[in-house]
Design an enzyme around this catalytic site. Structure first.
Site, PDB file in Angstrom:
ATOM      1  N   SER A 143     -44.614 -60.264  16.085  1.00  0.00           N
ATOM      2  CA  SER A 143     -45.829 -60.561  15.308  1.00  0.00           C
ATOM      3  C   SER A 143     -46.277 -61.972  15.662  1.00  0.00           C
ATOM      4  CB  SER A 143     -45.510 -60.497  13.814  1.00  0.00           C
ATOM      5  OG  SER A 143     -46.581 -61.053  13.066  1.00  0.00           O
ATOM      6  N   TYR A 156     -40.404 -62.677   6.572  1.00  0.00           N
ATOM      7  CA  TYR A 156     -40.944 -61.854   7.667  1.00  0.00           C
ATOM      8  C   TYR A 156     -41.052 -62.686   8.948  1.00  0.00           C
ATOM      9  CZ  TYR A 156     -44.428 -58.983  10.164  1.00  0.00           C
ATOM     10  OH  TYR A 156     -45.101 -58.229  11.102  1.00  0.00           O
TER      11      TYR A 156
HETATM   12  N1  LIG Z   1     -50.487 -54.383  11.396  1.00  0.00           N
HETATM   13  C1  LIG Z   1     -50.416 -55.622  11.849  1.00  0.00           C
HETATM   14  O1  LIG Z   1     -51.394 -56.390  11.809  1.00  0.00           O
HETATM   15  C2  LIG Z   1     -49.128 -56.161  12.414  1.00  0.00           C
HETATM   16  C3  LIG Z   1     -49.092 -57.514  12.752  1.00  0.00           C
HETATM   17  C4  LIG Z   1     -47.938 -58.017  13.299  1.00  0.00           C
HETATM   18  C5  LIG Z   1     -46.844 -57.202  13.500  1.00  0.00           C
HETATM   19  N2  LIG Z   1     -46.887 -55.901  13.143  1.00  0.00           N
HETATM   20  C6  LIG Z   1     -45.678 -55.086  13.340  1.00  0.00           C
HETATM   21  O2  LIG Z   1     -46.016 -53.832  13.875  1.00  0.00           O
HETATM   22  C7  LIG Z   1     -45.000 -52.894  13.528  1.00  0.00           C
HETATM   23  C8  LIG Z   1     -45.663 -51.609  13.019  1.00  0.00           C
HETATM   24  O3  LIG Z   1     -46.308 -51.909  11.791  1.00  0.00           O
HETATM   25  P1  LIG Z   1     -47.709 -51.284  11.386  1.00  0.00           P
HETATM   26  O4  LIG Z   1     -48.661 -52.382  11.261  1.00  0.00           O
HETATM   27  O5  LIG Z   1     -48.032 -50.132  12.252  1.00  0.00           O
HETATM   28  O6  LIG Z   1     -47.404 -50.823   9.877  1.00  0.00           O
HETATM   29  P2  LIG Z   1     -46.951 -49.421   9.249  1.00  0.00           P
HETATM   30  O7  LIG Z   1     -48.030 -48.419   9.430  1.00  0.00           O
HETATM   31  O8  LIG Z   1     -46.518 -49.760   7.868  1.00  0.00           O
HETATM   32  O9  LIG Z   1     -45.716 -48.993  10.141  1.00  0.00           O
HETATM   33  C9  LIG Z   1     -44.395 -49.389   9.877  1.00  0.00           C
HETATM   34  C10 LIG Z   1     -43.492 -48.271  10.338  1.00  0.00           C
HETATM   35  O10 LIG Z   1     -42.132 -48.689  10.126  1.00  0.00           O
HETATM   36  C11 LIG Z   1     -41.455 -47.626   9.476  1.00  0.00           C
HETATM   37  N3  LIG Z   1     -40.344 -48.148   8.670  1.00  0.00           N
HETATM   38  C12 LIG Z   1     -40.373 -49.124   7.746  1.00  0.00           C
HETATM   39  N4  LIG Z   1     -39.173 -49.252   7.166  1.00  0.00           N
HETATM   40  C13 LIG Z   1     -38.366 -48.313   7.732  1.00  0.00           C
HETATM   41  C14 LIG Z   1     -37.012 -47.930   7.541  1.00  0.00           C
HETATM   42  N5  LIG Z   1     -36.224 -48.510   6.606  1.00  0.00           N
HETATM   43  N6  LIG Z   1     -36.513 -46.926   8.293  1.00  0.00           N
HETATM   44  C15 LIG Z   1     -37.298 -46.285   9.214  1.00  0.00           C
HETATM   45  N7  LIG Z   1     -38.572 -46.612   9.439  1.00  0.00           N
HETATM   46  C16 LIG Z   1     -39.112 -47.613   8.704  1.00  0.00           C
HETATM   47  C17 LIG Z   1     -42.514 -46.958   8.601  1.00  0.00           C
HETATM   48  O11 LIG Z   1     -42.168 -45.605   8.337  1.00  0.00           O
HETATM   49  P3  LIG Z   1     -41.618 -45.014   6.952  1.00  0.00           P
HETATM   50  O12 LIG Z   1     -42.258 -45.787   5.841  1.00  0.00           O
HETATM   51  O13 LIG Z   1     -42.051 -43.580   7.032  1.00  0.00           O
HETATM   52  O14 LIG Z   1     -40.146 -45.172   7.026  1.00  0.00           O
HETATM   53  C18 LIG Z   1     -43.712 -46.998   9.542  1.00  0.00           C
HETATM   54  O15 LIG Z   1     -43.690 -45.888  10.408  1.00  0.00           O
HETATM   55  C19 LIG Z   1     -44.107 -53.586  12.488  1.00  0.00           C
HETATM   56  O16 LIG Z   1     -42.925 -54.043  13.101  1.00  0.00           O
HETATM   57  C20 LIG Z   1     -44.951 -54.762  12.050  1.00  0.00           C
HETATM   58  O17 LIG Z   1     -44.174 -55.851  11.580  1.00  0.00           O
HETATM   59  C21 LIG Z   1     -48.010 -55.355  12.598  1.00  0.00           C
END
Ligand SMILES: NC(=O)c1ccc[n+]([C@@H]2O[C@H](COP(=O)([O-])OP(=O)(O)OC[C@H]3O[C@@H](n4cnc5c(N)ncnc54)[C@H](OP(=O)(O)O)[C@@H]3O)[C@@H](O)[C@H]2O)c1
Length: 264
Positions: A143, A156
């Site tokens: 991130s 985080y």
């Molecule tokens: N969106 C942004 O702007 C942004 C910015 C910087 C970094 N990121 C990173 O991008 C990655 C994806 O995030 P996203 O933005 O796409 O958000 P998201 O839609 O909330 O995706 C997060 C994913 O992680 C899974 N997850 C969370 N806890 C888990 C657990 N205990 N076991 C198994 N799976 C788990 C969730 O699935 P379940 O809830 O079904 O388990 C979901 O599929 C993350 O690492 C996040 O930190 C995102």
């Protein structure tokens, strides 16, 4: 040489929504055999269904990655199903937006488990078979918070910084082995991450970009063998600017927050 996606056996964690779901579908559309995992089986089933339209051998596993034993079992199950993993995308993550004064050690530990220890465990489980083949790609979704130390989410930020630094050191350790490492720094991508319960209301500095922007950037990084990918790219300049004068950057961030509070 860039990774060939046709026939590539890919494992994408956290693919029940957001970036992981979008990336899994895009990889399948390019001919990869995709394995996906997360906790929400219903959401995973929808994603794997769309992957199977392109790549019928794609599979899903319902796993809670907070459970270290389940992480090991996932690696065994994926190896049994696919016979190997060519591309590992450690994408699953949780935000935990919370002011430092409201944090406790159990929360900090839980965030570290999901965002750092669990992906590193899966990496250690799947690295030997990549080394034995002399090829493989590991993509770690970090991130911009890792480099910009976003306020209000210290737990985080630190977990993503740990993931980043491990990835960079690992990239050098594996330089001659044929195994590549890429770190992705999303900025603000429109996903569930900003709507999860038990998190402070996000303070977004810019409008959110659609998931497709992040997916295209990751695919572009894979095609060009990039070591790092920022989405959007201007965050790379911000990170470089911060490194020039950390004190001034932190003071500027504090002033920005003060002004925001004043006008709220
Ligand atoms: N969106 C942004 O702007 C942004 C910015 C910087 C970094 N990121 C990173 O991008 C990655 C994806 O995030 P996203 O933005 O796409 O958000 P998201 O839609 O909330 O995706 C997060 C994913 O992680 C899974 N997850 C969370 N806890 C888990 C657990 N205990 N076991 C198994 N799976 C788990 C969730 O699935 P379940 O809830 O079904 O388990 C979901 O599929 C993350 O690492 C996040 O930190 C995102």
């Amino acid at each position: 040489m860039a990774l060939e996606l046709k026939g590539c056996r890919a494992l994408v964690t956290g693919a029940s929504s957001g970036i992981g779901a979008g990336l899994a579908e895009a990889l399948a559309a390019q001919g990869a055999i995709v394995g996906i995992c997360a906790r929400r089986g219903d959401r995973l089933a929808e994603v794997v269904g769309r992957c199977m339209d392109h790549s019928p051998e794609s599979r899903m596993w319902v796993v809670n990655l907070a459970d270290i034993n389940a992480v090991d079992q996932l690696a065994v199950d994926v190896m049994d199903a696919f016979g190997g993993v060519d591309l590992l995308v450690n994408n699953a993550g949780i935000p935990k937006r919370r002011h430092t004064t409201a944090l406790d050690i159990d929360t900090i530990t839980a965030v570290m488990h999901i965002n750092y220890l669990s992906p590193m465990r899966l990496t250690m489980d799947l690295l030997p078979q990549m080394l034995a083949r002399g090829s493989g790609t590991i993509v770690n979704i970090s991130s911009v918070a890792a480099t910009l130390s976003a306020p209000g989410e210290a737990a985080y930020d630190a977990s993503k910084a740990a993931l980043t630094v491990f990835s960079e050191a690992m990239a050098v350790d594996l330089w001659e082995t044929g195994v590549k490492v890429m770190v992705v720094y999303p900025g603000v991508i429109d996903t569930d991450l900003f709507h999860l319960p038990d998190n402070d209301v996000p303070n977004l500095p810019i409008p959110a970009e659609p998931v497709s922007v992040a997916v295209d950037a990751i695919l572009g990084g894979l095609a060009s063998d990039a070591a790092q990918v920022y989405v959007p790219e201007f965050f790379k300049e911000l990170a470089a600017g911060k490194a020039q004068d950390v004190g001034a950057f932190l003071a500027g961030t504090a002033e920005y927050l003060r002004q925001q509070k004043e006008t709220a």
